[in-house]
Write a protein that holds these residues in place. Structure first.
Motif, PDB file in Angstrom:
ATOM      1  N   LEU A   1       0.853  -1.184   0.000  1.00  0.00           N
ATOM      2  CA  LEU A   1       0.000   0.000   0.000  1.00  0.00           C
ATOM      3  C   LEU A   1       0.891   1.238   0.000  1.00  0.00           C
ATOM      4  O   LEU A   1       1.839   1.339   0.781  1.00  0.00           O
ATOM      5  CB  LEU A   1      -0.905   0.008   1.234  1.00  0.00           C
ATOM      6  CG  LEU A   1      -2.043  -1.014   1.253  1.00  0.00           C
ATOM      7  CD1 LEU A   1      -2.727  -1.004   2.608  1.00  0.00           C
ATOM      8  CD2 LEU A   1      -3.044  -0.733   0.146  1.00  0.00           C
TER       9      LEU A   1
ATOM     10  N   GLN B   1      -6.337   7.719   0.187  1.00  0.00           N
ATOM     11  CA  GLN B   1      -7.652   7.381  -0.357  1.00  0.00           C
ATOM     12  C   GLN B   1      -8.476   6.586   0.655  1.00  0.00           C
ATOM     13  O   GLN B   1      -9.680   6.805   0.796  1.00  0.00           O
ATOM     14  CB  GLN B   1      -7.484   6.586  -1.656  1.00  0.00           C
ATOM     15  CG  GLN B   1      -6.959   7.423  -2.810  1.00  0.00           C
ATOM     16  CD  GLN B   1      -6.849   6.619  -4.094  1.00  0.00           C
ATOM     17  OE1 GLN B   1      -6.358   5.495  -4.087  1.00  0.00           O
ATOM     18  NE2 GLN B   1      -7.309   7.191  -5.192  1.00  0.00           N
TER      19      GLN B   1
ATOM     20  N   LEU C   1      -9.714   0.018  -4.759  1.00  0.00           N
ATOM     21  CA  LEU C   1      -8.250  -0.067  -4.817  1.00  0.00           C
ATOM     22  C   LEU C   1      -7.760  -1.341  -5.506  1.00  0.00           C
ATOM     23  O   LEU C   1      -6.563  -1.486  -5.755  1.00  0.00           O
ATOM     24  CB  LEU C   1      -7.661  -0.017  -3.400  1.00  0.00           C
ATOM     25  CG  LEU C   1      -7.656   1.337  -2.695  1.00  0.00           C
ATOM     26  CD1 LEU C   1      -7.084   1.191  -1.292  1.00  0.00           C
ATOM     27  CD2 LEU C   1      -6.844   2.367  -3.483  1.00  0.00           C
TER      28      LEU C   1
ATOM     29  N   ARG D   1      -8.048  -4.349  -4.104  1.00  0.00           N
ATOM     30  CA  ARG D   1      -7.439  -5.122  -3.019  1.00  0.00           C
ATOM     31  C   ARG D   1      -8.489  -5.994  -2.348  1.00  0.00           C
ATOM     32  O   ARG D   1      -9.684  -5.663  -2.368  1.00  0.00           O
ATOM     33  CB  ARG D   1      -6.860  -4.192  -1.947  1.00  0.00           C
ATOM     34  CG  ARG D   1      -5.864  -3.191  -2.451  1.00  0.00           C
ATOM     35  CD  ARG D   1      -4.522  -3.824  -2.664  1.00  0.00           C
ATOM     36  NE  ARG D   1      -3.519  -2.828  -2.995  1.00  0.00           N
ATOM     37  CZ  ARG D   1      -2.247  -2.916  -2.660  1.00  0.00           C
ATOM     38  NH1 ARG D   1      -1.826  -3.960  -1.974  1.00  0.00           N
ATOM     39  NH2 ARG D   1      -1.391  -1.981  -3.022  1.00  0.00           N
TER      40      ARG D   1
ATOM     41  N   ASP E   1      -2.405   5.445  -1.546  1.00  0.00           N
ATOM     42  CA  ASP E   1      -3.460   4.474  -1.215  1.00  0.00           C
ATOM     43  C   ASP E   1      -4.045   4.782   0.158  1.00  0.00           C
ATOM     44  O   ASP E   1      -5.270   4.741   0.359  1.00  0.00           O
ATOM     45  CB  ASP E   1      -2.897   3.042  -1.212  1.00  0.00           C
ATOM     46  CG  ASP E   1      -2.553   2.538  -2.595  1.00  0.00           C
ATOM     47  OD1 ASP E   1      -3.149   3.033  -3.568  1.00  0.00           O
ATOM     48  OD2 ASP E   1      -1.686   1.637  -2.690  1.00  0.00           O
ATOM     49  N   ARG E   2      -3.170   5.076   1.095  1.00  0.00           N
ATOM     50  CA  ARG E   2      -3.625   5.327   2.467  1.00  0.00           C
ATOM     51  C   ARG E   2      -4.419   6.641   2.554  1.00  0.00           C
ATOM     52  O   ARG E   2      -5.357   6.753   3.350  1.00  0.00           O
ATOM     53  CB  ARG E   2      -2.429   5.313   3.414  1.00  0.00           C
ATOM     54  CG  ARG E   2      -1.816   3.908   3.550  1.00  0.00           C
ATOM     55  CD  ARG E   2      -0.691   3.833   4.576  1.00  0.00           C
ATOM     56  NE  ARG E   2      -0.380   2.436   4.855  1.00  0.00           N
ATOM     57  CZ  ARG E   2       0.613   1.746   4.276  1.00  0.00           C
ATOM     58  NH1 ARG E   2       1.395   2.350   3.378  1.00  0.00           N
ATOM     59  NH2 ARG E   2       0.816   0.485   4.580  1.00  0.00           N
TER      60      ARG E   2
END
Length: 319
Positions: free
Chosen positions: A6, A13, A31, A33, A10-11
């Motif tokens: 990540l 978001q 994402l 994931r 990403d974090r």
């Protein structure tokens, strides 16, 4: 990047979408994931005031620096194996499954085989393979029964599952024993169905094959002296041309009884030693030699039994 670590973005978001009230499943979908990755990220890297991107990035980086280089390659900051490792585990597991190992035990075995520390707890296997604890427990039980995995306890008294350094030796020994048992069972079947019957001939070929495999895998299983004694017993039975007991053989060869017994046992374990003859048990504890039934077809044996053809009779001498 889907499947990798990540990133800080990403974090950010994740934090933004959490603030909007989105669930873990929807965030994971956006994402690319698994839902478990998002839930684990939030649980591990949240601050007292909730999930904050900068704090989460700092926490993940600090955790990654504590890992050894090998562990970091296998378990990135989000707690999942790197994509290349995950692909290898799944492909290797599929290969083992093709040999007969059930799919889930194969996945657990390869995961343990390739982990940096050399052992994993049940919870770690659950996270890495993204399966239920019950699936891991059942797979480990299967692998333990096959002696491919053992349980150890760490300093915290947690159970850890380990693939031992001698696993291949133990697997080889187990396979060798199984092959010998199959050969013995086939030879017992020959006694039941008869050596000359179609079933007996098939069982004879099976016994010979598995005896050969067993011998190859355990280095032959006999010393040169033991093989020599076995051949001497065969020669004695051929020369006597009649059934002999073990006591008869011991007296004629001037051997102690255990030596004769060992030689007869060697022939039983390695019938190929007497090829093209076979040592068989006759009545009253006696042994005889006979041609191996699989060396001649039924038609060939019948042709040899009825005697020579008329045109093969020797010509009479004129007076």
């Amino acid at each position: 990047m889907p499947g990798g670590r990540l990133t800080h973005e990403d974090r950010r978001q994740i934090a933004s979408w959490l603030a909007e009230g989105l669930g873990y499943a929807e965030i994971g979908r956006r994402l690319g994931r698994p839902t478990s990755t998002i839930s684990r990220e939030v649980a591990r890297n949240s601050a007292a005031g909730g999930y904050l991107a900068d704090h989460a990035q700092h926490s993940a980086g600090r955790r990654a620096r504590r890992r050894s280089p090998l562990q970091a390659a296998q378990s990135p900051a989000d707690g999942e194996p790197a994509e290349s490792v995950r692909v290898f585990v799944e492909r290797f597991a599929a290969l083992l499954a093709g040999t007969g190992l059930p799919r889930m035990p194969a996945r657990v075995f390869v995961c343990l085989l390739t982990t940096g520390p050399g052992s994993l707890t049940s919870a770690e296997l659950v996270r890495r393979l993204q399966v239920s604890p019950a699936s891991v427990s059942k797979a480990v039980g299967y692998l333990e029964a096959m002696e491919l995995v053992r349980r150890d306890q760490d300093t915290g008294r947690r159970e850890r599952y380990v693939v031992g350094d001698d696993v291949w030796l133990r697997a080889l020994v187990a396979d060798t024993g199984a092959h010998a048992e199959v050969a013995a069972a086939a030879r017992h079947g020959i006694e039941i169905f008869g050596a000359g019957t179609p079933a007996g001939l098939r069982l004879e070929r099976m016994a010979r094959f598995f005896t050969w495999i067993s011998g190859q895998m355990n280095g032959g299983g006999l010393t040169e002296a033991a093989a020599g004694d076995a051949l001497t017993v065969v020669a004695a039975l051929v020369h006597a041309a009649r059934p002999l007991t073990a006591a008869d053989l011991a007296a004629a060869l001037d051997w102690p009884a255990p030596r004769v017994a060992a030689a007869v046992d060697a022939i039983g374990r390695r019938p190929d030693l007497a090829d093209p003859l076979a040592v068989e048990r006759a009545g009253h504890g006696t042994y005889v030699v006979a041609p191996r039934p699989d060396r001649l077809s039924p038609a060939q044996r019948e042709a040899l039994t009825v005697g020579p053809r008329p045109d093969c009779q020797p010509a009479s001498r004129s007076s």
